[in-house]
Design a protein around this motif. Structure first.
Motif, PDB file in Angstrom:
ATOM      1  N   VAL A  35       0.865  -1.182   0.000  1.00 11.01           N
ATOM      2  CA  VAL A  35       0.000   0.000   0.000  1.00 11.01           C
ATOM      3  C   VAL A  35       0.899   1.227   0.000  1.00 11.01           C
ATOM      4  O   VAL A  35       1.758   1.382   0.863  1.00 11.01           O
ATOM      5  CB  VAL A  35      -0.921   0.020   1.240  1.00 11.01           C
ATOM      6  N   ASP A  45       1.116   4.286   1.024  1.00  8.00           N
ATOM      7  CA  ASP A  45       0.658   5.315   1.953  1.00  8.00           C
ATOM      8  C   ASP A  45       1.744   5.481   3.002  1.00  8.00           C
ATOM      9  O   ASP A  45       2.200   4.509   3.604  1.00  8.00           O
ATOM     10  CB  ASP A  45      -0.662   4.892   2.606  1.00  8.00           C
ATOM     11  N   GLU A  46       2.158   6.711   3.215  1.00  3.58           N
ATOM     12  CA  GLU A  46       3.272   6.974   4.126  1.00  3.58           C
ATOM     13  C   GLU A  46       2.983   6.520   5.553  1.00  3.58           C
ATOM     14  O   GLU A  46       3.852   5.993   6.241  1.00  3.58           O
ATOM     15  CB  GLU A  46       3.592   8.468   4.109  1.00  3.58           C
ATOM     16  N   THR A  80       3.184   2.608   5.627  1.00  3.70           N
ATOM     17  CA  THR A  80       4.538   2.072   5.457  1.00  3.70           C
ATOM     18  C   THR A  80       5.438   2.396   6.643  1.00  3.70           C
ATOM     19  O   THR A  80       6.430   1.709   6.863  1.00  3.70           O
ATOM     20  CB  THR A  80       5.185   2.608   4.165  1.00  3.70           C
ATOM     21  N   GLU A 100      -4.502   7.663  13.285  1.00  2.70           N
ATOM     22  CA  GLU A 100      -3.930   7.953  11.975  1.00  2.70           C
ATOM     23  C   GLU A 100      -3.866   6.695  11.115  1.00  2.70           C
ATOM     24  O   GLU A 100      -4.111   6.734   9.907  1.00  2.70           O
ATOM     25  CB  GLU A 100      -2.527   8.562  12.110  1.00  2.70           C
ATOM     26  N   ALA A 157      -5.742   6.021   7.588  1.00  5.29           N
ATOM     27  CA  ALA A 157      -5.003   5.612   6.392  1.00  5.29           C
ATOM     28  C   ALA A 157      -5.590   4.338   5.801  1.00  5.29           C
ATOM     29  O   ALA A 157      -5.687   4.194   4.574  1.00  5.29           O
ATOM     30  CB  ALA A 157      -3.525   5.416   6.731  1.00  5.29           C
ATOM     31  N   ARG A 178      -8.698   5.308   3.999  1.00  6.41           N
ATOM     32  CA  ARG A 178      -8.387   5.980   2.726  1.00  6.41           C
ATOM     33  C   ARG A 178      -8.051   4.969   1.634  1.00  6.41           C
ATOM     34  O   ARG A 178      -8.336   5.184   0.464  1.00  6.41           O
ATOM     35  CB  ARG A 178      -7.185   6.914   2.900  1.00  6.41           C
ATOM     36  N   ASN A 179      -7.409   3.874   2.020  1.00  5.55           N
ATOM     37  CA  ASN A 179      -6.962   2.859   1.057  1.00  5.55           C
ATOM     38  C   ASN A 179      -7.877   1.645   1.023  1.00  5.55           C
ATOM     39  O   ASN A 179      -7.481   0.580   0.544  1.00  5.55           O
ATOM     40  CB  ASN A 179      -5.532   2.435   1.399  1.00  5.55           C
TER      41      ASN A 179
END
Length: 142
Positions: A36, A38-39, A42, A74, A78, A81-82
């Protein structure tokens, strides 16, 4: 009157458990490999302790916990969002007639286990465990 298959008192079926475990393994693999982009995802190690499937296998409630419990909100944001990407990857890896819709929840079982451990270590419990077996029984002496 016959019992319904979907009674609240009955636990999940073997199929629900098996599919939930397959979804859990697939999602854990996706997150561990960093697939994925996404900061937030990861940069965190995310544990997937449980997946609960609905009786019709169209909804997967996925319980997650970031390692150490840091930045939980957070991480959940995330994952939400994904959600579309993760659902597509799960559909590709888990062979089902329909790709289950996914929703993410914070796993609070670790907090509950910590609360129980704290209770077991309390002074009241130690005092009850240290009491000799016959100390409170006056019936046998009479």
């Amino acid at each position: 009157m016959a019992k319904s298959r979907f009674d609240k008192g009955a636990g999940p079926s073997q199929r629900q458990l098996r599919v939930g475990e397959a979804v859990r393994h697939a999602l854990a693999d996706i997150l561990a490999r960093g697939e994925v982009m996404d900061e937030v995802l990861t940069s965190h190690v995310i544990t997937v302790p449980e997946v609960r499937m609905s009786p019709d296998l169209r909804l997967a409630t996925i319980f997650v916990m970031p390692l150490g419990g840091q930045d939980a909100k957070e991480v959940l944001a995330a994952l939400d969002r994904n959600r579309r990407f993760l659902r597509g990857e799960l559909a590709r890896r888990v062979n089902l007639k329909f790709a289950p819709d996914v929703r993410f929840r914070l796993d609070e079982s670790f907090d509950e286990a910590q609360r129980i451990d704290t209770l077991l270590q309390s002074e009241k419990v130690r005092r009850d465990l240290a009491r000799p077996e016959g100390a409170g029984d006056n019936d046998e002496e009479a």
